[in-house]
Design an enzyme around this catalytic site. Structure first.
Site, short mmCIF file in Angstrom:
data_model
loop_
_atom_site.label_atom_id
_atom_site.label_comp_id
_atom_site.label_asym_id
_atom_site.label_seq_id
_atom_site.Cartn_x
_atom_site.Cartn_y
_atom_site.Cartn_z
N GLY A 255 98.24 10.46 -104.02
CA GLY A 255 99.16 9.33 -104.14
C GLY A 255 99.09 8.71 -105.52
O GLY A 255 98.01 8.52 -106.06
N ARG B 220 100.72 16.96 -103.69
CA ARG B 220 99.73 17.31 -102.66
C ARG B 220 99.78 18.83 -102.58
O ARG B 220 100.85 19.42 -102.54
CB ARG B 220 100.08 16.63 -101.34
CG ARG B 220 99.99 15.10 -101.47
CD ARG B 220 99.57 14.42 -100.19
NE ARG B 220 98.90 13.15 -100.46
CZ ARG B 220 99.54 11.99 -100.70
NH1 ARG B 220 100.85 11.93 -100.72
NH2 ARG B 220 98.84 10.88 -100.91
N ASP C 31 90.41 9.89 -102.58
CA ASP C 31 89.25 10.60 -102.03
C ASP C 31 89.54 12.08 -101.80
O ASP C 31 88.66 12.92 -102.00
CB ASP C 31 88.71 9.92 -100.77
CG ASP C 31 89.73 9.82 -99.66
OD1 ASP C 31 90.94 9.90 -99.96
OD2 ASP C 31 89.34 9.67 -98.49
N THR D 270 94.00 4.77 -106.91
CA THR D 270 94.72 4.61 -105.64
C THR D 270 94.91 3.12 -105.38
O THR D 270 94.00 2.34 -105.67
CB THR D 270 93.97 5.25 -104.45
OG1 THR D 270 94.50 4.73 -103.22
CG2 THR D 270 92.48 4.97 -104.47
N ASP E 48 94.90 1.66 -102.65
CA ASP E 48 94.26 1.21 -101.40
C ASP E 48 92.89 0.57 -101.58
O ASP E 48 92.38 -0.05 -100.66
CB ASP E 48 94.12 2.38 -100.43
CG ASP E 48 95.45 2.81 -99.88
OD1 ASP E 48 96.35 1.95 -99.78
OD2 ASP E 48 95.62 4.01 -99.55
N ASP F 212 90.03 1.99 -101.54
CA ASP F 212 89.25 2.50 -100.40
C ASP F 212 88.20 3.53 -100.82
O ASP F 212 87.78 4.35 -100.00
CB ASP F 212 90.21 3.12 -99.36
CG ASP F 212 91.02 4.27 -99.94
OD1 ASP F 212 91.01 4.45 -101.18
OD2 ASP F 212 91.66 4.98 -99.15
N ARG G 128 96.46 2.53 -94.58
CA ARG G 128 96.35 3.23 -93.29
C ARG G 128 94.97 3.04 -92.69
O ARG G 128 94.83 2.77 -91.51
CB ARG G 128 96.66 4.72 -93.48
CG ARG G 128 97.79 5.16 -92.58
CD ARG G 128 98.24 6.56 -92.88
NE ARG G 128 99.34 6.56 -93.81
CZ ARG G 128 99.49 7.41 -94.83
NH1 ARG G 128 98.57 8.32 -95.05
NH2 ARG G 128 100.52 7.35 -95.60
P1 ADP Z 1 94.33 11.34 -102.48
O1 ADP Z 1 93.64 12.01 -103.60
O2 ADP Z 1 95.27 10.25 -102.94
O3 ADP Z 1 93.38 10.91 -101.39
P2 ADP Z 1 95.13 13.61 -100.84
O4 ADP Z 1 94.14 13.33 -99.76
O5 ADP Z 1 96.50 14.02 -100.45
O6 ADP Z 1 95.35 12.39 -101.83
O7 ADP Z 1 94.49 14.75 -101.76
C1 ADP Z 1 95.19 15.23 -102.90
C2 ADP Z 1 94.96 16.70 -103.06
O8 ADP Z 1 93.56 16.96 -103.25
C3 ADP Z 1 95.33 17.55 -101.86
O9 ADP Z 1 96.72 17.82 -101.79
C4 ADP Z 1 94.52 18.81 -102.12
O10 ADP Z 1 95.17 19.61 -103.09
C5 ADP Z 1 93.24 18.25 -102.72
N1 ADP Z 1 92.21 18.13 -101.67
C6 ADP Z 1 92.14 17.22 -100.68
N2 ADP Z 1 91.08 17.43 -99.88
C7 ADP Z 1 90.46 18.53 -100.36
C8 ADP Z 1 89.30 19.29 -99.97
N3 ADP Z 1 88.57 18.94 -98.91
N4 ADP Z 1 88.97 20.36 -100.72
C9 ADP Z 1 89.70 20.71 -101.80
N5 ADP Z 1 90.80 20.06 -102.21
C10 ADP Z 1 91.19 18.98 -101.51
#
Ligand code: ADP
Length: 319
Positions: free
Chosen positions: A11, A72, A103, A125, A127, A129, A171
């Protein structure tokens, strides 16, 4: 380290641009070549990578969104996806990576580090969080966007004598709602981390109404439930005209506040320092106004709780 990469992922958040600028300029300051990777991990896999110059990050410190774009990328959760990403960087001689995101993005950064490619996570982010930092980049700007909206809603709520339910983002994390509630003087704040008895909310609105208040503001974090549903329930219970505003993605945009720009500049620079020291698998953060770093996984395994004394204070002040 002579060449490093930087990407934004997950995000978006206001201040990400200021962080990218900081990484690029700090790197170049130390004689390092910095490569911008577009569209987060998707662009990393696809090799959508460009060498950044000082001017590449000119005129972006005040802009919301992210110049490097974000995405994503489910493929990056696989070993093959991560290996493809590493290959793309190795082709260009890139030896370390700064990941600006939340995260999920941090978990990706940790995976790359485990595969021998050092990465540093910069928390971006709205949030707020992420454990290991008092503030994430974007939180302050989003908070101010909410406050601006609530102040405007308060004007019309008073004129019409209405109860307003305002749904904000969050969330799993209630920080935006909690800080917004305190700074906007809301009657009630509903956050995912604290179960609130619906009748207490109704009682507080009623008490305010009985002592002649012409408006009530209730702030609901999206993770608690739909603002529309809460508004309906309150209207049914109290027979008071109730309206709802869902602030949605306005909270993600806008020019970053001074606080977020400074935070982004400090954290981006620290990420470069860590890579120069040969470190990886770390996240940077700010605690008690000091820039700190932690092991990414150890930090993510800690649960980040909102400051519950602020929750209690918001109750006491909306008596
Ligand atoms: P944010 O970073 O804002 O929390 P996401 O949770 O959508 O957003 O994570 C962003 C991207 O990071 C995901 O689309 C994926 O490419 C990568 N990612 C998320 N979780 C993992 C994981 N457990 N292992 C490897 N890459 C991950």
């Amino acid at each position: 380290m002579k060449k490093i990469g930087v990407l934004t992922s997950g995000g978006d958040a206001p201040g990400m641009n200021a962080a990218v600028r900081s990484v690029v300029r700090k790197g170049i300051y130390h004689g390092i070549e910095v490569y911008g990777i577009y569209y987060g991990y998707q662009g990393l896999i696809n090799g959508d990578i460009e060498k950044m110059e000082l001017g590449s990050v000119g005129d972006i410190i005040h802009r919301g969104g992210t110049k490097l774009f974000t995405s994503r990328c489910p493929e990056f959760k696989t070993d093959e996806g991560q290996m493809k990403g590493i290959e793309q960087m190795k082709k260009l001689g890139i030896e370390g990576l700064v990941v600006i995101g939340g995260d999920g993005s941090f978990r990706g950064a940790k995976k790359l580090t485990e595969k021998g490619f050092p990465c540093i996570g910069v928390p971006g982010t709205i949030d707020n969080d992420i454990p290991g930092t008092d503030f994430t980049i974007g939180f302050d700007t989003a908070l101010n966007t909410i406050i601006d909206a609530v102040d405007k809603i308060r004007d019309t709520a008073t004129s019409h004598e209405r109860t307003y339910v305002i749904e904000v983002m969050g969330r799993d994390a209630g920080d935006l709602a909690l800080w917004a509630g305190l700074s906007a003087g809301a009657e009630s704040v509903l956050i995912p981390e604290k179960k609130e008895d619906f009748h207490d909310i109704v009682d507080r609105v009623k008490r305010g109404h009985d002592r002649g208040k012409r408006h009530s503001i209730i702030i609901v974090a999206e993770g608690v439930g739909s603002g529309v549903d809460y508004a309906k329930k309150i209207q049914t219970e109290l027979n008071l005209e109730t309206r709802v505003t869902v602030l949605g993605h306005t909270q993600r945009g806008g020019s970053p506040t001074a606080f977020d720009r400074v935070l982004a500049s400090r954290l981006g620079a620290k990420a470069v320092d860590l890579l120069m020291e040969g470190k990886g698998g770390r996240m940077v953060g700010i605690q008690s106004n000091q820039v700190v770093d932690h092991d990414i996984l150890e930090a993510l395994n800690l649960k980040r709780e909102p400051e519950m004394s602020m929750y209690q204070l918001s109750l006491e002040l909306s008596i």
